[in-house]
Design a protein around this motif. Sequence first.
Motif, mmCIF file in Angstrom:
data_model
loop_
_atom_site.group_PDB
_atom_site.id
_atom_site.type_symbol
_atom_site.label_atom_id
_atom_site.label_comp_id
_atom_site.label_asym_id
_atom_site.label_seq_id
_atom_site.Cartn_x
_atom_site.Cartn_y
_atom_site.Cartn_z
ATOM 1 N N VAL A 30 0.842 -1.195 0.000
ATOM 2 C CA VAL A 30 0.000 0.000 0.000
ATOM 3 C C VAL A 30 0.880 1.249 0.000
ATOM 4 N N ALA A 31 1.897 1.221 0.855
ATOM 5 C CA ALA A 31 2.775 2.385 0.945
ATOM 6 C C ALA A 31 3.503 2.635 -0.366
ATOM 7 N N ALA A 32 3.924 1.562 -1.032
ATOM 8 C CA ALA A 32 4.697 1.712 -2.276
ATOM 9 C C ALA A 32 3.826 2.137 -3.449
ATOM 10 N N THR A 33 2.588 1.697 -3.483
ATOM 11 C CA THR A 33 1.734 1.990 -4.646
ATOM 12 C C THR A 33 0.731 3.111 -4.364
ATOM 13 N N LYS A 34 0.624 3.498 -3.114
ATOM 14 C CA LYS A 34 -0.374 4.488 -2.674
ATOM 15 C C LYS A 34 -1.772 4.064 -3.138
ATOM 16 N N SER A 35 -1.983 2.759 -3.147
ATOM 17 C CA SER A 35 -3.264 2.187 -3.579
ATOM 18 C C SER A 35 -3.769 1.237 -2.508
ATOM 19 N N PRO A 36 -5.084 1.147 -2.370
ATOM 20 C CA PRO A 36 -5.611 0.282 -1.307
ATOM 21 C C PRO A 36 -5.586 -1.212 -1.652
ATOM 22 N N VAL A 37 -5.544 -2.040 -0.625
ATOM 23 C CA VAL A 37 -5.773 -3.470 -0.819
ATOM 24 C C VAL A 37 -7.289 -3.609 -0.968
ATOM 25 N N ILE A 38 -7.742 -4.304 -2.012
ATOM 26 C CA ILE A 38 -9.196 -4.417 -2.196
ATOM 27 C C ILE A 38 -9.729 -5.807 -1.859
ATOM 28 N N PHE A 39 -8.910 -6.835 -2.079
ATOM 29 C CA PHE A 39 -9.313 -8.204 -1.729
ATOM 30 C C PHE A 39 -8.099 -8.935 -1.182
ATOM 31 N N ILE A 40 -8.361 -10.034 -0.473
ATOM 32 C CA ILE A 40 -7.265 -10.946 -0.128
ATOM 33 C C ILE A 40 -7.644 -12.356 -0.580
ATOM 34 N N GLY A 41 -6.629 -13.117 -0.949
ATOM 35 C CA GLY A 41 -6.829 -14.515 -1.332
ATOM 36 C C GLY A 41 -6.554 -15.371 -0.109
ATOM 37 N N THR A 42 -7.492 -16.289 0.171
ATOM 38 C CA THR A 42 -7.337 -17.085 1.390
ATOM 39 C C THR A 42 -7.342 -18.586 1.098
ATOM 40 N N GLY A 43 -6.995 -18.965 -0.135
ATOM 41 C CA GLY A 43 -6.949 -20.383 -0.467
ATOM 42 C C GLY A 43 -6.889 -20.565 -1.963
ATOM 43 N N GLU A 44 -6.754 -21.829 -2.382
ATOM 44 C CA GLU A 44 -6.610 -22.095 -3.810
ATOM 45 C C GLU A 44 -7.953 -22.102 -4.538
ATOM 46 N N HIS A 45 -9.039 -22.256 -3.784
ATOM 47 C CA HIS A 45 -10.336 -22.391 -4.442
ATOM 48 C C HIS A 45 -10.927 -21.048 -4.861
ATOM 49 N N MET A 46 -11.776 -21.155 -5.843
ATOM 50 C CA MET A 46 -12.397 -19.995 -6.473
ATOM 51 C C MET A 46 -13.066 -19.031 -5.477
ATOM 52 N N ASP A 47 -13.696 -19.601 -4.454
ATOM 53 C CA ASP A 47 -14.432 -18.715 -3.546
ATOM 54 C C ASP A 47 -13.633 -18.359 -2.285
ATOM 55 N N GLU A 48 -12.356 -18.718 -2.266
ATOM 56 C CA GLU A 48 -11.531 -18.341 -1.112
ATOM 57 C C GLU A 48 -10.915 -16.962 -1.369
ATOM 58 N N PHE A 49 -11.774 -15.987 -1.265
ATOM 59 C CA PHE A 49 -11.483 -14.635 -1.713
ATOM 60 C C PHE A 49 -12.340 -13.696 -0.875
ATOM 61 N N GLU A 50 -11.709 -12.736 -0.204
ATOM 62 C CA GLU A 50 -12.493 -11.867 0.693
ATOM 63 C C GLU A 50 -12.273 -10.401 0.376
ATOM 64 N N VAL A 51 -13.324 -9.629 0.541
ATOM 65 C CA VAL A 51 -13.191 -8.176 0.416
ATOM 66 C C VAL A 51 -12.309 -7.722 1.573
ATOM 67 N N PHE A 52 -11.377 -6.828 1.293
ATOM 68 C CA PHE A 52 -10.478 -6.363 2.341
ATOM 69 C C PHE A 52 -11.010 -5.079 2.970
ATOM 70 N N ASP A 53 -11.084 -5.105 4.285
ATOM 71 C CA ASP A 53 -11.523 -3.936 5.033
ATOM 72 C C ASP A 53 -10.448 -3.575 6.042
ATOM 73 N N VAL A 54 -10.011 -2.339 6.029
ATOM 74 C CA VAL A 54 -8.868 -1.959 6.871
ATOM 75 C C VAL A 54 -9.126 -2.195 8.361
ATOM 76 N N LYS A 55 -10.228 -1.645 8.868
ATOM 77 C CA LYS A 55 -10.414 -1.666 10.327
ATOM 78 C C LYS A 55 -10.536 -3.078 10.919
ATOM 79 N N PRO A 56 -11.386 -3.936 10.351
ATOM 80 C CA PRO A 56 -11.433 -5.300 10.901
ATOM 81 C C PRO A 56 -10.085 -6.017 10.794
ATOM 82 N N PHE A 57 -9.350 -5.736 9.710
ATOM 83 C CA PHE A 57 -8.032 -6.366 9.528
ATOM 84 C C PHE A 57 -7.097 -5.946 10.650
#
Length: 296
Positions: free
Chosen positions: A263-290
């Motif tokens: 984030v610091a290097a690109t000055k761009s937000p994280v929008i999703f995170i990958g949490t596994g190899e499967h198609m639906d292992e994908f989460e919207v990224f939210d700063v505060k809960p993280f």
Amino acid sequence: MVLAQLGGSISRALQQMSNATIIDEKVLNECLNEITRALLQADVQFKLVRDMTTNIKKIVNLDDLAAGHNKRRIIQQAVFNELCKILDPGKPSFTPKKGKPSVVMFVGLQGSGKTTTCTKYAYYHQKKGWKPALVCADTFRAGAFDQLKQNATKAKIPFYGSYTESDPVRIAAEGVETFKKENCDLIIVDTSGRHKQEAALFEEMRQVSEATEPDLVIFVMDSSIGQAAFDQAQAFKQSVAVGAVIVTKMDGHAKGGGALSAVAATKSPVIFIGTGEHMDEFEVFDVKPFVSRLLG
Ligand code: GDP
């Protein structure tokens, strides 16, 4: 997730401080040193950590705090705010709109999880009623097109690529053109990654970007790359207009701190995170809960 360990270390440092009868400069410094250690171990870039502790010391002026104030809570809040600040570049990324054609280009090193993430991103939107499509502009890695084709077929998402064309710029442009005609509203361009940051890769990214005029360029980063995150993200940002970050493999042994560097290097937000190899292992990224999770 190793993030939990980081949260544990930070919580412990704050707890130790709150156990002290008097919270003075020395106790605060000890606490910040503990937090620094925990963040460095989690692969947060040294400069970010140093700036963060300097800011906290500026915000938390112990002399000014009236007796009776909950100093621990104030420091904890300052740590929370500073971590949020690092992860929030201040402006949201471009958000595609359903029904309106958008081109989204994915960049990142080979093995970062780019192809997998392209499909996850397409699938996520398809479930919400979008009409996504995938373009394979990776002519460098043998098998890249087959992989994308396999993923796309499984998710019933239209795809475009070639076994014979070796010019990625041409494929990218043709694919985008084709899907624009088919009224797809989310045209996703998967690009080559090579093995390392090299001039030829960045030149190729620049050309693909010029040919496809993406509305958004997403930088995909493997969360386990550690301290290399900042330089890698910055190198991509210097060749194409990176507007968002997706951090992959957050389910593994990754320490997560690289996300802050990206984030610091690109000055761009994280929008999703990958949490596994499967198609639906994908989460919207939210700063505060993280960050809350990070702090335990
Ligand atoms: P690319 O070379 O950047 O296109 O990377 P791939 O999409 O081929 O992914 C490389 C490997 O990482 C594959 O084995 C993927 O299944 C795996 N992968 C991708 N994202 C994730 C993730 O979020 N979690 C885990 N555990 N594995 C992932």
